[in-house]
Design an enzyme around this catalytic site. Structure first.
Site, mmCIF file in Angstrom:
data_model
loop_
_atom_site.group_PDB
_atom_site.id
_atom_site.type_symbol
_atom_site.label_atom_id
_atom_site.label_comp_id
_atom_site.label_asym_id
_atom_site.label_seq_id
_atom_site.Cartn_x
_atom_site.Cartn_y
_atom_site.Cartn_z
ATOM 1 N N LYS A 186 0.827 -1.211 0.000
ATOM 2 C CA LYS A 186 0.000 0.000 0.000
ATOM 3 C C LYS A 186 0.869 1.272 0.000
ATOM 4 C CE LYS A 186 -3.642 -2.679 0.564
ATOM 5 N NZ LYS A 186 -3.856 -3.851 -0.186
HETATM 6 C C1 PLP Z 1 -4.963 -4.733 0.762
HETATM 7 C C2 PLP Z 1 -6.433 -4.746 0.677
HETATM 8 C C3 PLP Z 1 -7.215 -5.393 1.651
HETATM 9 C C4 PLP Z 1 -6.629 -6.228 2.748
HETATM 10 O O1 PLP Z 1 -5.761 -5.569 3.564
HETATM 11 P P1 PLP Z 1 -4.721 -6.459 4.445
HETATM 12 O O2 PLP Z 1 -4.007 -5.426 5.241
HETATM 13 O O3 PLP Z 1 -3.861 -7.190 3.482
HETATM 14 O O4 PLP Z 1 -5.540 -7.360 5.290
HETATM 15 C C5 PLP Z 1 -8.586 -5.297 1.545
HETATM 16 N N1 PLP Z 1 -9.172 -4.638 0.550
HETATM 17 C C6 PLP Z 1 -8.463 -4.012 -0.408
HETATM 18 C C7 PLP Z 1 -9.186 -3.276 -1.473
HETATM 19 C C8 PLP Z 1 -7.069 -4.069 -0.383
HETATM 20 O O5 PLP Z 1 -6.371 -3.464 -1.356
#
Ligand code: PLP
Length: 375
Positions: A186
């Site tokens: 992210k």
């Molecule tokens: C990354 C992501 C998640 C999950 O987040 P984690 O921290 O990996 O549990 C959920 N929804 C979206 C749209 C994502 O990009």
């Protein structure tokens, strides 16, 4: 300098020496679990989101699950979400005992189609989980108008949207629950982690309980457990990384936007018409440019395209395969053809490299490789 022999991944975190030193400092301190660094990160995030309360967790996934639990959602309830997301978005609904209901996406923005959301509402609908795909926000006016009209809770899956905005207001600084992820891909990350922007002190109290086994403490030795909670707290090691990343968030997002702009310039205005491929919505007002997506023409085989790019030392992602077509969801009655736009995107989308440490030559290298494959 662009180095064509060097492998270019689709994403990579940027971590400075100061952050590495601060993690070392946490390790030396002997306090590794949730402590002062977590508190400091929560305070900074709260400030970032306009003073709304924020709590951190050990993933974006459990962050959304906790929001659903705070909203009292469970067996017998329906929650409307998008089939075009990481599977986590729908899994958390099932985890609470509720039923996921999908609404297809808009072919341009790849976000949930809010007219289809409204059409999917039943007396059992309790909440909507929209995703701000690639950091491009949903139409927030329309989303909250629907939520108000039908008295629904909203859990924004803003996993990809830190630093995105809507009409000049930051995503997470207004609305109902907003859930962010700090997973390593992210825009800012803590290795693994997430945070939830909440509405009031009562929700904070519940968030803290669900985060740690349902425990309430009073005095030095007073403890009770009156609800089922999990083990979802963030460590100070992770929070130290997050604090280091927060310092660069604006700079990272600005760099992403610059690179995205360079993608559009390098593809040129006739690229879509010549190839039949689709570029993303060029929104430089609201998006944080978490990812740069390319929808391949129907005639292109995605696996073959990815292999050709890999042969040129370029790694691609594909975000995402339509959730309802995974076996577990098929077992729950979902089939091909139910959400045709998400299905087409799920088959033909690729994620091009985009991360702050890239340079414009890297972008040009990707664009000429894409063109050599499609033209
Ligand atoms: C990354 C992501 C998640 C999950 O987040 P984690 O921290 O990996 O549990 C959920 N929804 C979206 C749209 C994502 O990009």
């Amino acid at each position: 300098m662009s180095d064509a022999s060097k492998f270019l991944p689709f994403t990579k975190p940027t971590i400075d020496e100061e952050t590495i030193a601060s993690v070392t400092e946490v390790l030396r301190s002997g306090w590794l679990t949730s402590g002062p660094k977590v508190q400091a990160l929560e305070a900074q995030l709260s400030e970032y989101f306009g003073g709304r309360p924020v709590r951190t967790f050990n993933s974006g996934t459990c962050t959304m699950e906790i929001a659903l639990r705070i909203a009292g959602i469970g067996t017998g309830d329906e929650v409307i979400t998008t089939p075009n997301s990481w599977v986590a978005t729908a899994n958390v609904i099932i985890e609470t005992g509720a039923t996921p209901v999908f609404a297809d996406i808009d072919p341009k923005t790849h976000n949930i189609d809010l007219d289809k959301v409204e059409a999917a509402i039943t007396p059992r609908t309790k909440a909507i989980i929209p995703v701000h795909m690639c950091g491009l926000p949903c139409d927030m006016d329309k989303l909250y108008a629907i939520a108000d009209k039908y008295k629904l809770r909203v859990i924004e899956d803003a996993a990809q949207a830190i630093g995105s905005s809507w009409k000049g207001k930051r995503i997470g600084s207004f609305g109902d629950f907003a859930s962010f992820s700090f997973q390593v891909n992210k825009n800012i990350m803590t290795g693994e982690g997430g945070c939830l922007v909440l509405n009031n002190a009562e929700e904070v109290r519940l968030a803290e309980k669900y985060r740690l086994q349902g425990v309430t403490r009073s005095g030095l030795d007073g403890i009770d457990v009156d609800v089922l909670g999990g083990k979802y707290n963030m460590t100070d090691i992770a929070a130290a990384i997050g604090l280091g990343q927060m310092k660069h968030l604006t700079e990272f997002n600005t760099k992403r936007a610059t690179l995205a702009k360079h993608y559009f310039d390098s593809f040129g205005t006739d690229f879509e018409q010549k190839t039949g491929a689709e570029l993303p919505v060029a929104d430089f007002e609201n998006s944080n440019w978490h990812m740069f997506h390319l929808v391949l023409p129907e005639s292109a085989n995605r696996a073959a395209f990815m292999q050709q790019m890999l042969d040129q030392q370029i790694g691609l992602g594909y975000h995402y395969r339509a959730i309802h077509l995974f076996s577990m969801y098929r077992d729950r009655g979902f089939t091909d053809g139910m959400f045709p736009i998400a299905e087409r995107i799920g088959k033909q989308i690729v994620t091009l490299p985009l991360f702050p440490a890239m340079n414009t030559e890297d972008v040009e290298r990707v664009v000429s490789a894409v063109k050599s494959c499609l033209l």
